[in-house]
Design a protein around this motif. Structure first.
Motif, PDB file in Angstrom:
ATOM      1  N   VAL A 183       0.936  -1.038  -0.046  1.00 27.47           N
ATOM      2  CA  VAL A 183      -0.036   0.349  -0.135  1.00 27.47           C
ATOM      3  C   VAL A 183       0.977   1.510   0.153  1.00 27.47           C
ATOM      4  N   ALA A 184       1.555   1.352   0.792  1.00 28.00           N
ATOM      5  CA  ALA A 184       2.813   2.239   0.488  1.00 28.00           C
ATOM      6  C   ALA A 184       3.440   2.664  -0.607  1.00 28.00           C
ATOM      7  N   VAL A 185       3.501   1.727  -1.278  1.00 25.84           N
ATOM      8  CA  VAL A 185       4.116   1.529  -2.581  1.00 25.84           C
ATOM      9  C   VAL A 185       3.372   2.257  -3.319  1.00 25.84           C
ATOM     10  N   ARG A 186       2.412   1.806  -3.082  1.00 23.69           N
ATOM     11  CA  ARG A 186       0.666   2.464  -4.432  1.00 23.69           C
ATOM     12  C   ARG A 186       0.681   4.183  -3.963  1.00 23.69           C
ATOM     13  N   THR A 187       0.612   4.480  -2.587  1.00 25.89           N
ATOM     14  CA  THR A 187       0.724   5.614  -2.769  1.00 25.89           C
ATOM     15  C   THR A 187       1.523   6.775  -2.658  1.00 25.89           C
ATOM     16  N   ILE A 188       2.819   6.236  -2.878  1.00 23.45           N
ATOM     17  CA  ILE A 188       3.876   7.289  -2.756  1.00 23.45           C
ATOM     18  C   ILE A 188       3.622   7.228  -4.877  1.00 23.45           C
ATOM     19  N   LEU A 204       6.399  -4.374  -9.485  1.00 19.40           N
ATOM     20  CA  LEU A 204       7.977  -3.717  -9.226  1.00 19.40           C
ATOM     21  C   LEU A 204       8.618  -4.685  -9.760  1.00 19.40           C
ATOM     22  N   ASN A 205       9.969  -3.373  -9.916  1.00 23.19           N
ATOM     23  CA  ASN A 205      10.761  -4.784 -11.338  1.00 23.19           C
ATOM     24  C   ASN A 205      11.644  -5.487 -10.158  1.00 23.19           C
ATOM     25  N   SER A 206      12.405  -5.102  -8.698  1.00 28.73           N
ATOM     26  CA  SER A 206      13.152  -5.334  -8.311  1.00 28.73           C
ATOM     27  C   SER A 206      12.599  -4.681  -6.486  1.00 28.73           C
ATOM     28  N   VAL A 207      13.091  -6.071  -5.823  1.00 25.05           N
ATOM     29  CA  VAL A 207      12.718  -5.493  -4.463  1.00 25.05           C
ATOM     30  C   VAL A 207      13.808  -5.661  -3.746  1.00 25.05           C
ATOM     31  N   SER A 208      14.882  -5.127  -2.828  1.00 21.39           N
ATOM     32  CA  SER A 208      16.474  -5.318  -2.744  1.00 21.39           C
ATOM     33  C   SER A 208      15.933  -4.717  -1.239  1.00 21.39           C
ATOM     34  N   CYS A 209      16.555  -5.716   0.028  1.00 20.30           N
ATOM     35  CA  CYS A 209      16.380  -5.395   1.332  1.00 20.30           C
ATOM     36  C   CYS A 209      17.550  -5.270   2.600  1.00 20.30           C
ATOM     37  N   GLY A 210      17.405  -5.091   3.471  1.00 23.98           N
ATOM     38  CA  GLY A 210      18.928  -4.486   4.552  1.00 23.98           C
ATOM     39  C   GLY A 210      18.633  -3.676   5.440  1.00 23.98           C
ATOM     40  N   SER A 211      19.470  -3.829   5.810  1.00 23.36           N
ATOM     41  CA  SER A 211      19.798  -2.737   6.304  1.00 23.36           C
ATOM     42  C   SER A 211      20.551  -1.262   6.842  1.00 23.36           C
ATOM     43  N   ASP A 212      21.451  -2.257   5.075  1.00 25.65           N
ATOM     44  CA  ASP A 212      22.486  -0.705   5.251  1.00 25.65           C
ATOM     45  C   ASP A 212      22.216  -0.411   3.764  1.00 25.65           C
ATOM     46  N   VAL A 213      20.797  -0.782   3.104  1.00 26.76           N
ATOM     47  CA  VAL A 213      20.233   0.336   2.107  1.00 26.76           C
ATOM     48  C   VAL A 213      20.212   1.785   2.208  1.00 26.76           C
ATOM     49  N   LYS A 214      20.597   2.250   1.115  1.00 30.22           N
ATOM     50  CA  LYS A 214      20.983   3.562   0.697  1.00 30.22           C
ATOM     51  C   LYS A 214      19.869   4.655  -0.494  1.00 30.22           C
ATOM     52  N   ALA A 215      19.362   5.715   0.405  1.00 29.23           N
ATOM     53  CA  ALA A 215      17.757   5.805  -0.018  1.00 29.23           C
ATOM     54  C   ALA A 215      19.144   7.046  -1.266  1.00 29.23           C
ATOM     55  N   PRO A 216      18.625   6.882  -2.965  1.00 30.03           N
ATOM     56  CA  PRO A 216      19.047   7.890  -3.804  1.00 30.03           C
ATOM     57  C   PRO A 216      18.448   9.638  -3.461  1.00 30.03           C
ATOM     58  N   LYS A 217      19.308   9.886  -4.027  1.00 28.65           N
ATOM     59  CA  LYS A 217      18.997  11.042  -3.309  1.00 28.65           C
ATOM     60  C   LYS A 217      17.018  11.847  -4.332  1.00 28.65           C
ATOM     61  N   SER A 237      14.456  10.079  -4.434  1.00 32.34           N
ATOM     62  CA  SER A 237      13.711   9.890  -4.142  1.00 32.34           C
ATOM     63  C   SER A 237      12.646   9.444  -3.642  1.00 32.34           C
ATOM     64  N   ALA A 238      11.475   8.828  -3.239  1.00 31.64           N
ATOM     65  CA  ALA A 238      10.656   8.953  -2.554  1.00 31.64           C
ATOM     66  C   ALA A 238      10.730   8.003  -0.960  1.00 31.64           C
ATOM     67  N   SER A 239       9.819   8.569  -0.413  1.00 32.01           N
ATOM     68  CA  SER A 239       9.737   7.018   1.261  1.00 32.01           C
ATOM     69  C   SER A 239       8.716   7.615   2.281  1.00 32.01           C
ATOM     70  N   SER A 240       8.651   6.065   2.871  1.00 39.20           N
ATOM     71  CA  SER A 240       7.809   5.880   3.339  1.00 39.20           C
ATOM     72  C   SER A 240       8.001   4.953   4.530  1.00 39.20           C
ATOM     73  N   VAL A 241       7.648   5.445   5.780  1.00 33.81           N
ATOM     74  CA  VAL A 241       7.904   4.136   6.660  1.00 33.81           C
ATOM     75  C   VAL A 241       6.576   3.475   7.627  1.00 33.81           C
ATOM     76  N   VAL A 242       6.839   2.078   7.117  1.00 30.87           N
ATOM     77  CA  VAL A 242       5.781   1.207   7.512  1.00 30.87           C
ATOM     78  C   VAL A 242       6.102   0.062   8.552  1.00 30.87           C
ATOM     79  N   SER A 243       6.061   0.190  10.144  1.00 37.06           N
ATOM     80  CA  SER A 243       6.144  -0.581  10.864  1.00 37.06           C
ATOM     81  C   SER A 243       7.666  -0.449  11.269  1.00 37.06           C
ATOM     82  N   LEU A 293      11.752   4.647  -2.787  1.00 38.05           N
ATOM     83  CA  LEU A 293      11.275   4.444  -4.638  1.00 38.05           C
ATOM     84  C   LEU A 293      12.379   5.198  -5.349  1.00 38.05           C
ATOM     85  N   PRO A 294      13.363   4.643  -5.568  1.00 40.38           N
ATOM     86  CA  PRO A 294      14.082   5.671  -6.384  1.00 40.38           C
ATOM     87  C   PRO A 294      13.305   6.035  -8.028  1.00 40.38           C
TER      88      PRO A 294
END
Length: 882
Positions: free
Chosen positions: A734-739, A779-792, A794-800, A806-807
């Motif tokens: 839902v967060a992806v769809r909302t963005i 989506l094309n791809s999903v990349s997960c991890g605690s060290d993921v960096k957001a490109p400049k 981009s848009a973001s949302s926090v879920v739990s 999203l770049p």
């Protein structure tokens, strides 16, 4: 299977008629009293044989049917008895109107021929209301249909009358009653409709006998002064208490009236002096009995004044007499003045004629002797829902008056009493006596019939065959619950309590559920005169019975009136379409026979999630139905079917169905299980569409959904962990769809998503459900991890605690979007300025209706929230461009 097993569109009329006929012809709802199963029984509140289905009936029938179908699912032996009430006055009026068109009256036919004519009318027209009950899908036992005038009930009525008479609980005597001058019959209190009308208080001088002055009396009905037999004052009223025991002279008549003292007199109302007319006012009647006053009846049974009113007024109607009396009072100096005064006026509930309080020889039930036991039974033996109605029930019983049960009409249960013309002996018997004790055969039966409510009060046990000792009576009495409206709590429910306790030595029902009124969408009472009536039969023909039933159920919150509109019924017609289309999709993906079972504890997360939610629905349905929280039953089903099953689960299994192999088999089995049990759970509320869907599901082996048990619990499938995990996956999608929506990116645009996870456990969850997220979030791809960096950019949302990123490069033209946002923000700011200007205007806030002011306040909050969202988006785009 093919979706063609169901037609493309749901056509309720054909479906409903077919299932109604199937259930009735096969006697699916005819129970065997000798069969196993805990008894559960309901007697339908018998609608008038003259009646037509209205929304109150529709609600009442829907709620009863939900209970009966649900209790059958729970394995109980259910009996729901239908029937109609003979509606004495109403039915006689209908037939008399027919005769009037032929230029005849009932006396032209005579009693016997007139009764034959009523029975003919009943045979021709009396089943209309029952056919409308059928339209509502009521799962009653039509083989046990009863009528309050059928032979069995007539036998029971006579027995009850005779036994109460022999016990001194029925008597004949002079008493003040409600009299309809047009219908020429007594009316019970509940048969009188009161309405506030413009009238007047007439202030009349009653001279003191000793010539020392006068008392001024205020009355709304000066014509009744001709029957005055006293004047009353409050003994605590220092203005008048010294006059108690003295006399006044009745103006125009010159009759001496005693001045009595009684605390009943309201010192503040009128002048504090009250004319007492025992024959023509219910309260005055009680004062007259208390103070041994003469009772002078000045009315004929057609509402005109009789000879006791005097030669000047005899033969006049009450309005004519009032005009003449006021003129005479003014001419002789007795009329002080007249004030405008609104007051309640009673009208006959059938012909709308003004009802007259009238002393007459009638038959009465000594309710004061029966009431204490009925009061003590609540709540010890019978519970009332909502409990707030207990206070009303007790208040009525505490203030009860003896019940006038005789009616001066021909259609009804004739009173089983005979008078000997030779010796005057009164004989009361269940059978027509051959001769009097004196040997005379010159016996005349009482002309009156019993109040319709008398036979209705016996309904819970007479419908089961009492006074015979039937298997039904042994099995199903007392009934389980009575579902009824609050308006007959006093006049029917309490009377059934009294009669049940008196003749069965048991309460007639364990629970009483009082449902609310169905009003229009503005909260106004529906009435033909205001043109806001919604006809349930018309709604069924237009939108289908299930749509109407679900609408009424969804708004049937305990103790709260229903605000109904046609748009809401139409809205739940769309819900039927949703169920229909979901089933067609399911049939496309199910095999011809029952799918092979799989271990439900080892399926993928989305299967575990829907199975756990299904377990929750079962528990919620049981709890809400048992507690009469019908609105929660409907709302829980709506949420599960529309939001969880249709919007999510059917989408979640599409990749499984394409994958084939074990994934497809697991999806088919879970889909089959959920769809089956979902239909059984929904069946009590929406019997027709669920029956039709059920019939085309693979592997049901011709079983009728109406006979299916409540779905068994699967505690091993109830998993809070699975629900929590699936909720996280759903919220991320839902967060992806909302963005995307906020940035005007097409929902189908394939993008990459980065998720900065809060823990390795969550990362594992996302990795395991990556395919679901790719499919549903496009989506094309999903990349997960605690060290993921957001490109400049981009848009973001926090879920739990997990950041969804999203770049945006390649998907957003930042310059164009900023220009659009600037324009939109300008418009919002202008609108907000206008609204705030209104709210800062003290004159507007003070003079405008409260709902208009509140509407503007709500609008201001909405605009401020929209502005905040747009400004945050504007900052995000500017940051991306730097």
């Amino acid at each position: 299977m093919s979706e063609n097993a169901l037609p493309k569109g749901y056509e309720p009329q054909d479906v409903e008629e077919r299932w109604r006929n199937h259930w009735e012809e096969n006697k699916v709802f005819t129970p065997d009293p000798n069969a196993e199963g805990e008894p559960y029984s309901i007697v339908i509140p018998p609608p008038n044989v003259t009646g037509a289905l209205h929304m109150g009936h529709a609600l009442n029938l829907t709620l009863q049917d939900i209970l009966c179908r649900y209790q059958r699912q729970k394995g109980k032996n259910v009996l729901w008895i239908p029937g109609t009430d003979h509606a004495g006055i109403a039915t006689q009026n209908v037939v008399e109107r027919q005769l009037a068109k032929e230029g005849k009256g009932r006396h032209d036919l005579g009693r016997e021929k007139f009764i034959e004519r009523v029975w003919e009318w009943r045979e021709e027209y009396g089943n209309r209301i029952l056919n409308q009950v059928r339209k509502m899908g009521a799962s009653v036992d039509w083989t046990r249909e009863r009528f309050t005038m059928d032979e069995g009930l007539s036998k029971a009525v006579r027995k009850v009358f005779v036994e109460l008479y022999n016990q001194g609980l029925i008597y004949k005597g002079d008493y003040i009653i409600n009299w309809c001058p047009r219908c020429h019959t007594a009316l019970a209190d509940d048969e009188v409709d009161h309405s506030l009308e413009k009238g007047a208080l007439h202030y009349i001088k009653y001279p003191l006998e000793d010539g020392s002055g006068h008392l001024t009396i205020a009355t709304t009905r000066p014509e009744t002064m001709l029957a005055d037999t006293a004047v009353a004052v409050n003994p605590e009223d220092e203005r008048f208490n010294h006059l108690i025991g003295k006399h006044v002279i009745l103006p125009l008549v010159n009759r001496k009236l005693i001045i009595i003292g009684d605390k009943y007199v309201d010192i503040e109302f009128g002048t504090g002096c009250l004319k007492v007319t025992p024959a023509h006012d219910h309260n005055d009647w009680e004062l007259g009995r208390k103070h041994n006053l003469e009772v002078m009846n000045i009315l004929n049974d057609d509402g005109t004044l009789n000879e006791l009113a005097g030669a000047d007024y005899a033969g006049l109607t009450c309005p004519q007499a009032r005009t003449k009396i006021l003129a005479a009072l003014e001419a002789e100096g007795f009329l002080d003045h007249i004030d405008a005064h609104d007051h309640n006026v009673g009208h006959c509930y059938r012909c709308k004629t003004v009802v007259e309080p009238y002393v007459s020889t009638q038959w009465f039930v000594a309710m004061t002797k029966l009431a204490p036991r009925a009061k003590a039974a609540v709540p010890e033996m019978t519970q009332i829902f909502p409990e707030s109605w207990i206070k009303t029930y007790n208040h009525w019983l505490d203030n009860i008056r003896d019940w006038c049960i005789s009616r001066q009409i021909w259609w009804g249960h004739r009173i089983p009493a005979w008078v000997c013309a030779d010796c005057g002996e009164l004989l009361v018997d269940t059978d027509t006596p051959a001769a009097c004790k004196c040997g005379s055969t010159n016996l005349t039966q009482d002309e009156d019939v019993l109040d319709t409510w008398f036979s209705s009060a016996l309904w819970p046990f007479t419908t089961m065959g009492w006074p015979d000792k039937t298997p039904e009576l042994a099995k199903y009495y007392p009934t389980s619950v009575l579902v009824t409206g609050f308006d007959i709590l006093f006049f029917w429910v309490a009377r059934m309590m009294m009669m049940g306790l008196q003749f069965m030595d048991e309460v007639p029902f364990k629970h009483v559920y009082i449902h609310a009124l169905v009003r229009d969408e503005q909260g106004k009472k529906m009435s033909k005169s205001t043109g806001n009536v919604i006809d349930p039969v018309e709604m069924i023909e237009k939108y289908g019975c299930d749509s109407l039933r679900f609408t009424l159920t969804s708004f049937a919150a305990m103790g709260r009136d229903i605000k109904l509109s046609e748009a809401r019924i139409e809205g739940y017609r769309h819900f039927c379409n949703k169920i229909w289309n979901a089933t067609r999709f399911a049939l496309m993906n199910l095999p011809e026979t029952a799918p092979a079972p799989v271990d439900l504890t080892k399926v993928d997360l989305h299967h575990k999630w829907i199975l756990s939610r299904l377990e929750g629905l079962k528990k919620a349905t049981e709890a809400a139905t048992d507690a009469y929280q019908f609105n929660e039953v409907a709302q829980n089903h709506y949420k599960f079917i529309w939001n969880e099953f249709c919007d999510w689960y059917l989408e979640l299994i599409k990749p499984d169905m394409r994958a084939g192999g074990e994934r497809e088999k697991a999806a088919q089995y879970v889909l089959w299980i959920v769809l089956q049990e979902m239909m059984v759970l929904l069946h009590p509320v929406m019997p027709f569409i669920t029956a039709e869907v059920w019939a085309v599901l693979p592997g049901i082996d011709n079983r009728d959904i109406a006979t299916m048990p409540f779905p068994p619990a699967r505690p091993e499938c109830a998993s809070r962990a699975a629900e929590a995990d699936m909720e996280l996956v759903q919220n991320t999608i839902v967060a992806v769809r909302t963005i995307k929506a906020e940035l005007n990116i097409s929902p189908s645009a394939k993008m990459d998503v980065l998720i900065r996870t809060a823990s390795d456990e969550v990362r594992g969850l996302f990795d395991a459900n990556k395919e679901v997220m790719l499919f549903l979030a496009r989506l094309n791809s999903v990349s997960c991890g605690s060290d993921v960096k957001a490109p400049k950019a981009s848009a973001s949302s926090v879920v739990s605690g997990n950041e969804i990123i999203l770049p945006l490069s390649g998907h957003v033209n930042f310059a164009d979007e900023l220009a659009r946002l600037d324009k939109e923000i300008g418009k919002i700011e202008k609108d907000l300025k206008g609204v705030l200007g209104k709210l800062r205007n003290d004159s507007f806030v003070a003079k405008a209706p409260a709902e208009i002011v509140q509407k503007e306040k709500d609008r201001a909050v909405e605009l401020e929230e929209t502005l905040d969202t747009l400004q945050k988006l504007q900052k995000r785009f500017r940051d991306a461009m730097e």
